[in-house]
Motif scaffolding. Structure first.
Motif, mmCIF file in Angstrom:
data_model
loop_
_atom_site.group_PDB
_atom_site.id
_atom_site.type_symbol
_atom_site.label_atom_id
_atom_site.label_comp_id
_atom_site.label_asym_id
_atom_site.label_seq_id
_atom_site.Cartn_x
_atom_site.Cartn_y
_atom_site.Cartn_z
ATOM 1 N N PHE A 106 9.502 -17.008 -4.718
ATOM 2 C CA PHE A 106 9.650 -15.807 -3.898
ATOM 3 C C PHE A 106 8.942 -14.678 -4.615
ATOM 4 C CE2 PHE A 106 11.740 -11.772 -2.994
ATOM 5 C CZ PHE A 106 11.538 -11.713 -1.623
ATOM 6 N N ILE A 139 7.087 -17.774 -0.723
ATOM 7 C CA ILE A 139 7.511 -16.748 0.228
ATOM 8 C C ILE A 139 7.051 -15.400 -0.310
ATOM 9 C CG2 ILE A 139 9.477 -15.672 1.394
ATOM 10 C CD1 ILE A 139 11.004 -18.357 0.735
ATOM 11 N N THR A 181 6.443 -11.020 0.792
ATOM 12 C CA THR A 181 6.884 -9.974 1.716
ATOM 13 C C THR A 181 5.714 -9.050 2.040
ATOM 14 O OG1 THR A 181 7.594 -8.559 -0.117
ATOM 15 C CG2 THR A 181 9.260 -9.994 0.867
ATOM 16 N N ASN A 189 6.460 -16.706 9.823
ATOM 17 C CA ASN A 189 6.741 -15.347 9.352
ATOM 18 C C ASN A 189 7.963 -14.824 10.102
ATOM 19 O OD1 ASN A 189 4.733 -15.263 11.541
ATOM 20 N ND2 ASN A 189 5.013 -13.064 11.404
ATOM 21 N N CYS A 236 14.903 -4.434 5.593
ATOM 22 C CA CYS A 236 14.920 -4.455 4.130
ATOM 23 C C CYS A 236 15.318 -3.075 3.639
ATOM 24 C CB CYS A 236 13.552 -4.845 3.576
ATOM 25 S SG CYS A 236 13.455 -4.796 1.776
ATOM 26 N N ALA A 261 8.582 -11.359 6.100
ATOM 27 C CA ALA A 261 8.520 -12.407 5.090
ATOM 28 C C ALA A 261 7.570 -13.487 5.600
ATOM 29 C CB ALA A 261 9.899 -12.993 4.833
#
Length: 169
Positions: free
Chosen positions: A11, A40, A42, A73, A78, A87
């Protein structure tokens, strides 16, 4: 020489990353991670395919094409960005990963070569860009959660030209 080859899922909170850093991350995942690795990110997707060039100082480091698929996606709130965030879920499909090859040591350049490269960077102006330096300091202070009044004032271009760090009062 951070080794990423032993991860199955990564991530990356990449909301504040530059496109250059995202390109470097894409190449790092393409160079090190085995096919099937999930990544992953952002706000910004990885670069999905490319060719990793040989490293000038390490001819043994694998190079060549890589491919990463964008699986999905997702949008959601957030709190850190204060709004909607995306994401991106990726899967490494083609990489330069080699089974049984682990962490590598960075080759140490002779001192003369290091000094030569520093002089070349200074002559080209790459090590004297105070505007870029101050922007990076500012971004790192935000990322570290330091108070706003500690951050340098980036509004006045003359501040950069003088090479001075101005603190808001």
């Amino acid at each position: 020489y951070e080794y990423l080859g032993d991860i199955d899922c990564a991530f990356v909170f990449s909301s504040c990353m530059t496109s250059e850093l995202m390109a470097e991350l894409s190449a790092a995942f393409g160079r090190h991670c085995k096919p099937g690795t999930i990544v992953i990110t952002t706000e910004f997707p990885l670069i999905l395919e490319g060719v990793i060039e040989p490293l000038e100082d390490d001819k043994d480091m694998p190079f060549g094409p890589y491919q990463i698929d964008l699986v999905e996606n997702l949008d959601g709130y957030c709190w850190l960005t204060g709004g909607c965030s995306t994401a991106y879920i990726h899967r490494v499909t083609k990489s330069l990963w080699v089974d049984g090859v682990g962490r590598r040591e960075r080759p140490v350049l002779p001192l003369e070569e290091q000094a030569y490269r520093i002089v070349k960077l200074l002559e080209s102006g790459e090590l004297t860009d105070t505007k870029k330096f101050m922007r990076n300091v500012y971004n790192n202070m935000i990322f570290s959660g330091l108070p706003e009044d500690w951050r340098p004032n980036l509004d006045d271009d003359d501040d950069y030209n003088r090479g001075e760090l101005f603190i808001r009062s």
